[in-house]
Design a protein around this motif. Sequence first.
Motif, PDB file in Angstrom:
ATOM      1  N   VAL A   1     -12.089  -2.868  -7.684  1.00 24.24           N
ATOM      2  CA  VAL A   1     -11.978  -3.831  -6.591  1.00 24.24           C
ATOM      3  C   VAL A   1     -10.505  -3.994  -6.240  1.00 24.24           C
ATOM      4  CG1 VAL A   1     -12.365  -6.234  -5.908  1.00 24.24           C
ATOM      5  CG2 VAL A   1     -14.068  -5.031  -7.300  1.00 24.24           C
ATOM      6  N   ILE A   2     -10.208  -4.029  -4.965  1.00 22.25           N
ATOM      7  CA  ILE A   2      -8.827  -4.172  -4.546  1.00 22.25           C
ATOM      8  C   ILE A   2      -8.247  -5.466  -5.116  1.00 22.25           C
ATOM      9  CG2 ILE A   2      -9.331  -5.378  -2.377  1.00 22.25           C
ATOM     10  CD1 ILE A   2      -7.137  -3.591  -1.080  1.00 22.25           C
ATOM     11  N   GLY A   3      -7.037  -5.379  -5.625  1.00 21.82           N
ATOM     12  CA  GLY A   3      -6.401  -6.524  -6.269  1.00 21.82           C
ATOM     13  C   GLY A   3      -6.402  -6.443  -7.779  1.00 21.82           C
ATOM     14  N   ASN A   4      -7.297  -5.614  -8.356  1.00 19.80           N
ATOM     15  CA  ASN A   4      -7.332  -5.447  -9.810  1.00 19.80           C
ATOM     16  C   ASN A   4      -6.314  -4.429 -10.305  1.00 19.80           C
ATOM     17  OD1 ASN A   4      -9.342  -7.321 -10.205  1.00 19.80           O
ATOM     18  ND2 ASN A   4     -11.000  -5.828 -10.302  1.00 19.80           N
ATOM     19  N   ASN A   5      -5.727  -3.666  -9.376  1.00 23.15           N
ATOM     20  CA  ASN A   5      -4.700  -2.676  -9.713  1.00 23.15           C
ATOM     21  C   ASN A   5      -5.173  -1.647 -10.729  1.00 23.15           C
ATOM     22  OD1 ASN A   5      -2.730  -3.942  -8.018  1.00 23.15           O
ATOM     23  ND2 ASN A   5      -2.447  -5.496  -9.603  1.00 23.15           N
ATOM     24  N   PHE A   6      -6.458  -1.306 -10.648  1.00 19.84           N
ATOM     25  CA  PHE A   6      -7.030  -0.279 -11.535  1.00 19.84           C
ATOM     26  C   PHE A   6      -6.746  -0.607 -13.004  1.00 19.84           C
ATOM     27  CE2 PHE A   6      -6.245   1.919  -7.482  1.00 19.84           C
ATOM     28  CZ  PHE A   6      -7.530   2.378  -7.201  1.00 19.84           C
ATOM     29  N   GLY A   7      -6.994  -1.862 -13.381  1.00 18.16           N
ATOM     30  CA  GLY A   7      -6.777  -2.292 -14.760  1.00 18.16           C
ATOM     31  C   GLY A   7      -7.699  -1.584 -15.734  1.00 18.16           C
ATOM     32  N   SER A   8      -7.274  -1.498 -16.981  1.00 20.32           N
ATOM     33  CA  SER A   8      -8.046  -0.756 -17.982  1.00 20.32           C
ATOM     34  C   SER A   8      -9.424  -1.372 -18.220  1.00 20.32           C
ATOM     35  CB  SER A   8      -7.266  -0.707 -19.302  1.00 20.32           C
ATOM     36  OG  SER A   8      -7.001  -2.027 -19.781  1.00 20.32           O
ATOM     37  N   SER A   9      -9.581  -2.670 -17.997  1.00 24.57           N
ATOM     38  CA  SER A   9     -10.863  -3.326 -18.243  1.00 24.57           C
ATOM     39  C   SER A   9     -11.744  -3.401 -16.999  1.00 24.57           C
ATOM     40  CB  SER A   9     -10.634  -4.740 -18.784  1.00 24.57           C
ATOM     41  OG  SER A   9      -9.958  -5.537 -17.840  1.00 24.57           O
ATOM     42  N   THR A  10     -11.204  -3.036 -15.841  1.00 25.46           N
ATOM     43  CA  THR A  10     -11.980  -3.161 -14.602  1.00 25.46           C
ATOM     44  C   THR A  10     -12.241  -1.831 -13.906  1.00 25.46           C
ATOM     45  OG1 THR A  10      -9.933  -3.602 -13.355  1.00 25.46           O
ATOM     46  CG2 THR A  10     -11.168  -5.506 -14.183  1.00 25.46           C
ATOM     47  N   ALA A  11     -11.389  -0.845 -14.097  1.00 22.13           N
ATOM     48  CA  ALA A  11     -11.521   0.416 -13.366  1.00 22.13           C
ATOM     49  C   ALA A  11     -12.641   1.285 -13.938  1.00 22.13           C
ATOM     50  CB  ALA A  11     -10.201   1.182 -13.383  1.00 22.13           C
ATOM     51  N   ILE A  12     -13.365   1.946 -13.049  1.00 21.34           N
ATOM     52  CA  ILE A  12     -14.348   2.970 -13.425  1.00 21.34           C
ATOM     53  C   ILE A  12     -13.622   4.305 -13.328  1.00 21.34           C
ATOM     54  CG2 ILE A  12     -16.601   3.956 -12.958  1.00 21.34           C
ATOM     55  CD1 ILE A  12     -16.662   0.962 -13.641  1.00 21.34           C
ATOM     56  N   MET A  13     -13.341   4.930 -14.465  1.00 24.33           N
ATOM     57  CA  MET A  13     -12.508   6.135 -14.486  1.00 24.33           C
ATOM     58  C   MET A  13     -13.323   7.354 -14.897  1.00 24.33           C
ATOM     59  SD  MET A  13      -8.891   6.807 -16.466  1.00 24.33           S
ATOM     60  CE  MET A  13      -9.640   7.093 -18.068  1.00 24.33           C
ATOM     61  N   GLN A  14     -13.031   8.486 -14.249  1.00 25.46           N
ATOM     62  CA  GLN A  14     -13.701   9.744 -14.563  1.00 25.46           C
ATOM     63  C   GLN A  14     -12.673  10.867 -14.624  1.00 25.46           C
ATOM     64  OE1 GLN A  14     -16.999  10.243 -15.067  1.00 25.46           O
ATOM     65  NE2 GLN A  14     -17.762   8.218 -14.511  1.00 25.46           N
ATOM     66  N   TYR A  15     -12.808  11.742 -15.641  1.00 24.75           N
ATOM     67  CA  TYR A  15     -12.067  12.999 -15.664  1.00 24.75           C
ATOM     68  C   TYR A  15     -12.974  14.049 -15.035  1.00 24.75           C
ATOM     69  CZ  TYR A  15      -8.998  10.641 -19.000  1.00 24.75           C
ATOM     70  OH  TYR A  15      -8.134   9.761 -19.591  1.00 24.75           O
ATOM     71  N   GLU A  16     -12.576  14.538 -13.879  1.00 21.50           N
ATOM     72  CA  GLU A  16     -13.460  15.417 -13.130  1.00 21.50           C
ATOM     73  C   GLU A  16     -13.459  16.837 -13.698  1.00 21.50           C
ATOM     74  OE1 GLU A  16     -15.420  14.166 -11.083  1.00 21.50           O
ATOM     75  OE2 GLU A  16     -14.486  12.220 -10.674  1.00 21.50           O
ATOM     76  N   ASP A  17     -14.640  17.465 -13.664  1.00 23.53           N
ATOM     77  CA  ASP A  17     -14.759  18.841 -14.132  1.00 23.53           C
ATOM     78  C   ASP A  17     -14.037  19.791 -13.174  1.00 23.53           C
ATOM     79  OD1 ASP A  17     -16.263  18.057 -16.298  1.00 23.53           O
ATOM     80  OD2 ASP A  17     -18.179  18.318 -15.255  1.00 23.53           O
ATOM     81  N   ASP A  18     -13.669  20.954 -13.691  1.00 16.66           N
ATOM     82  CA  ASP A  18     -12.984  21.969 -12.890  1.00 16.66           C
ATOM     83  C   ASP A  18     -13.851  22.367 -11.695  1.00 16.66           C
ATOM     84  OD1 ASP A  18     -10.953  23.797 -12.273  1.00 16.66           O
ATOM     85  OD2 ASP A  18     -12.033  25.422 -13.286  1.00 16.66           O
ATOM     86  N   GLY A  19     -13.235  22.393 -10.513  1.00 18.53           N
ATOM     87  CA  GLY A  19     -13.946  22.799  -9.315  1.00 18.53           C
ATOM     88  C   GLY A  19     -14.711  21.686  -8.625  1.00 18.53           C
ATOM     89  N   ILE A  20     -14.664  20.466  -9.161  1.00 23.54           N
ATOM     90  CA  ILE A  20     -15.350  19.324  -8.553  1.00 23.54           C
ATOM     91  C   ILE A  20     -14.360  18.572  -7.663  1.00 23.54           C
ATOM     92  CG2 ILE A  20     -16.530  17.141  -8.991  1.00 23.54           C
ATOM     93  CD1 ILE A  20     -18.151  19.617  -9.706  1.00 23.54           C
ATOM     94  N   PHE A  21     -14.745  18.361  -6.400  1.00 25.36           N
ATOM     95  CA  PHE A  21     -13.855  17.686  -5.447  1.00 25.36           C
ATOM     96  C   PHE A  21     -14.584  16.566  -4.695  1.00 25.36           C
ATOM     97  CE2 PHE A  21     -12.396  22.099  -5.892  1.00 25.36           C
ATOM     98  CZ  PHE A  21     -11.123  21.868  -6.402  1.00 25.36           C
TER      99      PHE A  21
END
Length: 405
Positions: free
Chosen positions: A82-102
């Motif tokens: 959500v804008i304003g959370n600054n991609f905090g460690s407890s709020t951000a949904i993070m993914q390491y994308e597989d090779d070739g995925i865009f």
Amino acid sequence: MKKIAYLYRILTLFLAVCGLNACSYEIVDIDKVPETMTLQASSGEIALDVEHLTDDIITFTWEPARSTSEDHVVLYTTKLDVIGNNFGSSTAIMQYEDDGIFSRSFTSEQLQNWANEKWKLPVNTPFTLEFRVIAQWEGGPTFEAPEVKTVTVRVHPIRTIVFDADNVFLDGSSVPGSRIELAKTIENNNVYAHVLDLDAGELIIPISYNGETNYISPSDNDGTLKDGETISVTVRENPIPWKIENPGEYRVVIDMQKATATIYSPAKALMPKVVDWNSGAGPVTTEITDLWMHGAINNWGTPIKMNCTVSLADPQVLVYTGGTTGKTKFIAYGGSDNDKNLAYAFSSPLTSAGLRQDITLILGKINDISGGFSGEHRNSYITIPGGTNLLVLDLRNMTILAEKR
């Protein structure tokens, strides 16, 4: 006069030398690394779809980052918040994308659940999401600056029916004696809760509003007790009771705003927070049912007992009512001068390097907290803003909320 003339000649010679040196060096502009990655959302504004919860509602796509030497490997990381959370460690949904995925897509169900449970957003209120893609290179003979792109999307959540009630009761054959009225929790006027002993039998939840009586019932029309699970409920003219098989102490929590109910049997009973720390007299185990404020808020003197109210919805939620402002931490105080400087402390989150830091609360905004008895925890502080007359410390989810009511 001779001295002045001499100094004048020296100064003139110095400036001339400086001028020659300046002429011998050129200021060279460093070429900006060309970036090729672009990012776009399938729409700039979406409305979550209750009829197609598991279908993708938004898709983010990006073009690959620039080409480098064959020795480099490019890795893509995506973050949603959500804008304003600054991609905090407890709020951000993070993914390491597989090779070739865009591309990365999300469903209405995912976004609605995160809005309610992870981001704790107000019900029925639109919000703005940020999606970010980070391209980073590993390996290779040289450092490559990452490429970062961010896009925003306005989201209209699924509208939740908010139940209105003048009174909420617990009744049925499982309730000994006469029916019992549920009270609103101090921290949230939309949440009703009660802890009581139930017999084996049926539990119904009548509500009265404008002189009429209806019943809160499971939305799936299944009265099987889903012990400790939060389920969707609806209001019916005729009740669908919950089946209580084992007698004992139960906790019933009804959220009228989210239209949910949670019932905890003795097997899933919620317990207070317990912490271990070292006082001046040795190891201590403390069950947290109250806290003390210690810091600039009390001029670093004797800690102030908060006289918190333990929430009926969760014994790990402590509610402080009263006007207060200033810089503090919240400690499990043992009562001695040594303990106030050694006690387990709930304070601001540590930095990514595990070091102390201070935060300032914003009225109405939930903040993360951390807990521990290290020097870094005990020397991290939270500033309570002016006008605060209610503090909610959720020690289960490690958050704090300051409000003015």
